[in-house]
Design an enzyme around this catalytic site. Structure first.
Site, short mmCIF file in Angstrom:
data_model
loop_
_atom_site.label_atom_id
_atom_site.label_comp_id
_atom_site.label_asym_id
_atom_site.label_seq_id
_atom_site.Cartn_x
_atom_site.Cartn_y
_atom_site.Cartn_z
N GLU A 1 -5.41 -4.72 10.66
CA GLU A 1 -4.39 -3.69 10.84
C GLU A 1 -4.69 -2.92 12.12
O GLU A 1 -5.49 -1.98 12.11
CB GLU A 1 -4.40 -2.71 9.66
CG GLU A 1 -4.09 -3.35 8.33
CD GLU A 1 -3.49 -2.34 7.36
OE1 GLU A 1 -2.39 -2.59 6.88
OE2 GLU A 1 -4.10 -1.29 7.14
N GLU B 1 -6.67 4.94 7.79
CA GLU B 1 -6.43 6.36 7.49
C GLU B 1 -7.66 6.98 6.85
O GLU B 1 -7.94 8.17 7.06
CB GLU B 1 -5.19 6.50 6.59
CG GLU B 1 -3.92 6.25 7.40
CD GLU B 1 -2.76 5.69 6.61
OE1 GLU B 1 -2.78 5.73 5.36
OE2 GLU B 1 -1.81 5.20 7.26
N SER C 1 3.38 -1.86 10.37
CA SER C 1 4.83 -1.94 10.62
C SER C 1 5.43 -3.29 10.27
O SER C 1 6.33 -3.78 10.97
CB SER C 1 5.15 -1.53 12.06
OG SER C 1 4.77 -0.19 12.30
N GLY D 1 2.45 2.55 10.69
CA GLY D 1 3.39 3.65 10.53
C GLY D 1 4.12 4.04 11.80
O GLY D 1 4.74 5.10 11.86
N ASN E 1 0.87 -1.18 0.00
CA ASN E 1 0.00 0.00 0.00
C ASN E 1 0.90 1.22 0.00
O ASN E 1 1.48 1.57 1.03
CB ASN E 1 -0.89 -0.05 1.25
CG ASN E 1 -1.69 1.24 1.44
OD1 ASN E 1 -1.79 2.06 0.53
ND2 ASN E 1 -2.26 1.40 2.63
N TRP E 2 1.01 1.83 -1.16
CA TRP E 2 1.96 2.95 -1.30
C TRP E 2 1.43 4.24 -0.68
O TRP E 2 2.14 5.22 -0.57
CB TRP E 2 2.27 3.19 -2.78
CG TRP E 2 2.96 2.07 -3.47
CD1 TRP E 2 3.24 0.81 -2.98
CD2 TRP E 2 3.48 2.08 -4.81
NE1 TRP E 2 3.89 0.06 -3.92
CE2 TRP E 2 4.04 0.81 -5.07
CE3 TRP E 2 3.51 3.04 -5.83
CZ2 TRP E 2 4.64 0.49 -6.29
CZ3 TRP E 2 4.09 2.71 -7.04
CH2 TRP E 2 4.66 1.45 -7.26
N LYS E 3 0.16 4.28 -0.35
CA LYS E 3 -0.48 5.49 0.19
C LYS E 3 -0.25 6.65 -0.78
O LYS E 3 -0.18 6.42 -1.98
CB LYS E 3 0.02 5.77 1.61
CG LYS E 3 -0.11 4.50 2.48
CD LYS E 3 0.10 4.74 3.93
CE LYS E 3 -0.05 3.40 4.67
NZ LYS E 3 0.06 3.54 6.12
N GLY F 1 2.85 -1.04 4.28
CA GLY F 1 2.88 0.38 3.93
C GLY F 1 4.30 0.83 3.66
O GLY F 1 4.85 0.59 2.58
N GLY F 2 4.92 1.44 4.66
CA GLY F 2 6.25 2.04 4.51
C GLY F 2 7.27 1.15 3.81
O GLY F 2 7.98 1.61 2.90
#
Ligand code: PGA
Length: 256
Positions: A169, A99, A215, A175, A10-12, A236-237
């Site tokens: 999640e 988010e 994370s 994050g 998930n690149w956001k 994510g990150g």
């Protein structure tokens, strides 16, 4: 029954089209050896979807969008519909990410409407659920994920739900660098599967893939995905770095 693990990035709100192409080309080379043993999915921002779709042609990587609106078309300035996402080559749409719940007013009801739109366009949802830190500390984790799951799946039958992906999640792990432990994840995943059994039946619940997200990094991925009800990861990150994302893909537990 062996479930094929699914690892999605998930690149956001990250990566221009040019940057997206660089990342996807790197990842493509690094994950080709898992072939179809692990389902690999990338969710770039809307603007990069067509370019990424082209760059993953004839590869083992699938495409997801990060959200969609529930109407098909009309006067909804700024929104993107499910048919638009199907047209550019998406297979999945992430729905109900925390988010979006936190910053954009997403509720269990709007999540359900979006899931319906996704299914109507013959796409598959990755439905995100998870508790906040206050809810966990208040002992309400299982109650919250049950409510979110039941709300999202309202109106669907087992044959439909069997193909959905659920992403557990915990909001406090997203994050923050503070992942759930593998036993905390397994406890909630097993609970989600039990709920799926009571909503549908055991045969259905055994087919649903439940990802962990929050994370996930190369150094904790194998431990998290070693648990019997953890069927992959929503990343994510770490999905923004090709080597990290590829390492997480390779850490998935593959049953023979
Ligand atoms: P993170 O994000 O891996 O950066 O914690 C996960 C997610 O939001 O899907």
């Amino acid at each position: 029954m062996a479930r094929r693990p699914i690892v999605a990035g998930n690149w956001k709100m990250n990566k221009t089209v040019g940057e997206a192409l660089t990342l996807v080309r790197e990842v493509r080379g690094m994950v080709s050896m898992v072939r179809d043993k692990v389902e690999v999915v990338m969710a770039p921002p809307f603007t990069a979807l067509p370019a990424v779709a082209k760059a993953i042609e004839d590869s083992n990587i699938g495409l997801a969008a990060q959200n969609c609106f529930w109407e098909v078309s009309g006067a909804y300035t700024g929104e993107i519909s499910a048919p638009m996402l199907a047209e550019v080559g998406c297979t999945y749409v992430i729905i109900g990410h925390s988010e979006r719940r936190q910053h954009f007013g997403e509720t269990d009801e709007t999540v359900n409407r979006r899931v319906k739109a996704v299914v109507d366009s013959e796409l598959l949802p990755i439905i995100c659920i998870g508790e906040t830190l206050a809810e966990r500390e208040g002992g309400r984790t299982l109650e919250v994920v049950t409510r979110q799951l039941t709300g999202a799946l309202s109106g669907f039958d087992g044959a439909q739900a069997a193909r959905f992906v659920i992403a557990y999640e915990p909001v406090w792990a997203i994050g923050t660098g503070r992942n759930a432990t593998s036993s905390q994840a397994q406890e909630v995943h097993a609970h989600i599967r039990e709920q799926l059994t009571s909503l549908f039946d055991r045969e259905i619940s055994q087919q649903v893939r439940i990802q962990y997200g929050g994370s996930v990094k190369p150094d904790n991925a194998a431990d998290l995905m070693s648990k019997p009800d953890v069927d992959g990861a929503l990343v994510g990150g770490a999905s923004l770095k090709a080597a990290d994302f590829a390492a997480i893909v390779k850490a998935a537990r593959v049953e023979s």
